[in-house]
Scaffold this motif. Sequence first.
Motif, PDB file in Angstrom:
ATOM      1  N   GLU A  12       0.985  -0.907   0.172  1.00 41.23           N
ATOM      2  CA  GLU A  12       0.098  -0.053  -0.059  1.00 41.23           C
ATOM      3  C   GLU A  12       0.762   1.493  -0.006  1.00 41.23           C
ATOM      4  OE1 GLU A  12      -2.375  -0.019   3.195  1.00 41.23           O
ATOM      5  OE2 GLU A  12      -3.687  -1.691   2.539  1.00 41.23           O
ATOM      6  N   ALA A  60       3.519   7.828  -6.714  1.00 41.61           N
ATOM      7  CA  ALA A  60       3.018   6.359  -6.125  1.00 41.61           C
ATOM      8  C   ALA A  60       2.788   6.467  -4.817  1.00 41.61           C
ATOM      9  CB  ALA A  60       4.336   5.375  -6.357  1.00 41.61           C
ATOM     10  N   LEU A  63      -0.833   8.123  -4.056  1.00 38.69           N
ATOM     11  CA  LEU A  63      -2.187   7.451  -4.426  1.00 38.69           C
ATOM     12  C   LEU A  63      -3.024   6.859  -3.252  1.00 38.69           C
ATOM     13  CD1 LEU A  63      -1.102   5.589  -7.635  1.00 38.69           C
ATOM     14  CD2 LEU A  63      -2.233   7.526  -7.552  1.00 38.69           C
ATOM     15  N   PRO A  64      -4.190   6.560  -3.344  1.00 36.31           N
ATOM     16  CA  PRO A  64      -5.090   6.085  -2.300  1.00 36.31           C
ATOM     17  C   PRO A  64      -4.598   4.548  -2.010  1.00 36.31           C
ATOM     18  CG  PRO A  64      -6.793   6.896  -3.847  1.00 36.31           C
ATOM     19  CD  PRO A  64      -4.971   7.314  -4.378  1.00 36.31           C
ATOM     20  N   THR A  65      -5.082   4.205  -0.759  1.00 36.30           N
ATOM     21  CA  THR A  65      -4.525   2.610  -0.474  1.00 36.30           C
ATOM     22  C   THR A  65      -5.001   1.634  -1.393  1.00 36.30           C
ATOM     23  OG1 THR A  65      -6.401   2.545   1.216  1.00 36.30           O
ATOM     24  CG2 THR A  65      -4.295   3.437   1.863  1.00 36.30           C
ATOM     25  N   GLU A  66      -6.242   1.936  -1.951  1.00 39.33           N
ATOM     26  CA  GLU A  66      -6.651   0.617  -2.706  1.00 39.33           C
ATOM     27  C   GLU A  66      -6.166   0.551  -4.324  1.00 39.33           C
ATOM     28  OE1 GLU A  66      -9.445   4.375  -3.051  1.00 39.33           O
ATOM     29  OE2 GLU A  66      -8.651   3.163  -1.438  1.00 39.33           O
ATOM     30  N   ARG A  67      -5.319   1.733  -4.633  1.00 38.25           N
ATOM     31  CA  ARG A  67      -4.449   1.657  -5.791  1.00 38.25           C
ATOM     32  C   ARG A  67      -3.224   0.991  -5.579  1.00 38.25           C
ATOM     33  NH1 ARG A  67      -8.008   3.180  -9.693  1.00 38.25           N
ATOM     34  NH2 ARG A  67      -9.538   4.822  -8.984  1.00 38.25           N
ATOM     35  N   ARG A  68      -2.916  -0.123  -5.170  1.00 38.44           N
ATOM     36  CA  ARG A  68      -1.716  -0.782  -4.879  1.00 38.44           C
ATOM     37  C   ARG A  68      -0.935  -1.191  -6.131  1.00 38.44           C
ATOM     38  NH1 ARG A  68      -2.681  -5.649  -0.719  1.00 38.44           N
ATOM     39  NH2 ARG A  68      -0.496  -5.891  -1.686  1.00 38.44           N
ATOM     40  N   GLN A  69      -1.628  -1.654  -7.542  1.00 35.61           N
ATOM     41  CA  GLN A  69      -1.059  -1.911  -8.422  1.00 35.61           C
ATOM     42  C   GLN A  69      -0.369  -0.859  -9.130  1.00 35.61           C
ATOM     43  OE1 GLN A  69      -0.420  -5.080  -9.223  1.00 35.61           O
ATOM     44  NE2 GLN A  69      -1.743  -6.022  -7.793  1.00 35.61           N
ATOM     45  N   ILE A  70      -1.150   0.283  -9.306  1.00 37.05           N
ATOM     46  CA  ILE A  70      -0.656   1.509 -10.229  1.00 37.05           C
ATOM     47  C   ILE A  70       0.619   1.927  -9.215  1.00 37.05           C
ATOM     48  CG2 ILE A  70      -1.213   3.955 -10.567  1.00 37.05           C
ATOM     49  CD1 ILE A  70      -4.023   2.789 -10.975  1.00 37.05           C
ATOM     50  N   ALA A  71       0.333   1.938  -8.084  1.00 39.65           N
ATOM     51  CA  ALA A  71       1.464   2.207  -7.040  1.00 39.65           C
ATOM     52  C   ALA A  71       2.803   1.600  -7.336  1.00 39.65           C
ATOM     53  CB  ALA A  71       1.236   2.443  -5.690  1.00 39.65           C
TER      54      ALA A  71
END
Length: 100
Positions: A12, A60, A63-71
């Motif tokens: 995250e 990275a 980003l919000p915590t639900e954007r793990r893949q993008i981060a």
Amino acid sequence: MPSKVREIVFSEPSGRTHAFVMFAGSLVMLSIFIYYDILRGVPDISSLVMAVGFALSGLAESLPTERRQIAGGLRVAAILLLTGLLSLTIFAPELIFGPQ
């Protein structure tokens, strides 16, 4: 047992504090680029590359915590960019520092 690299890279985002530090580092490197390249006329592309790498890492982390893949993708892009700069500095320094 999952890979430690995957666990760290695709974790995250760390939050605003880490993002602020990375964006501040990016602004410092950008100001170094502006000072040396534009005002002094000394070409130094390495500080611009580092500024972009730090900005990708800061993005990275913000980003919000639900954007793990993008981060994780942004972190990998920053790592590859900075590793490429390091390898060019070692193997082809004339591309980075100009002819000596």
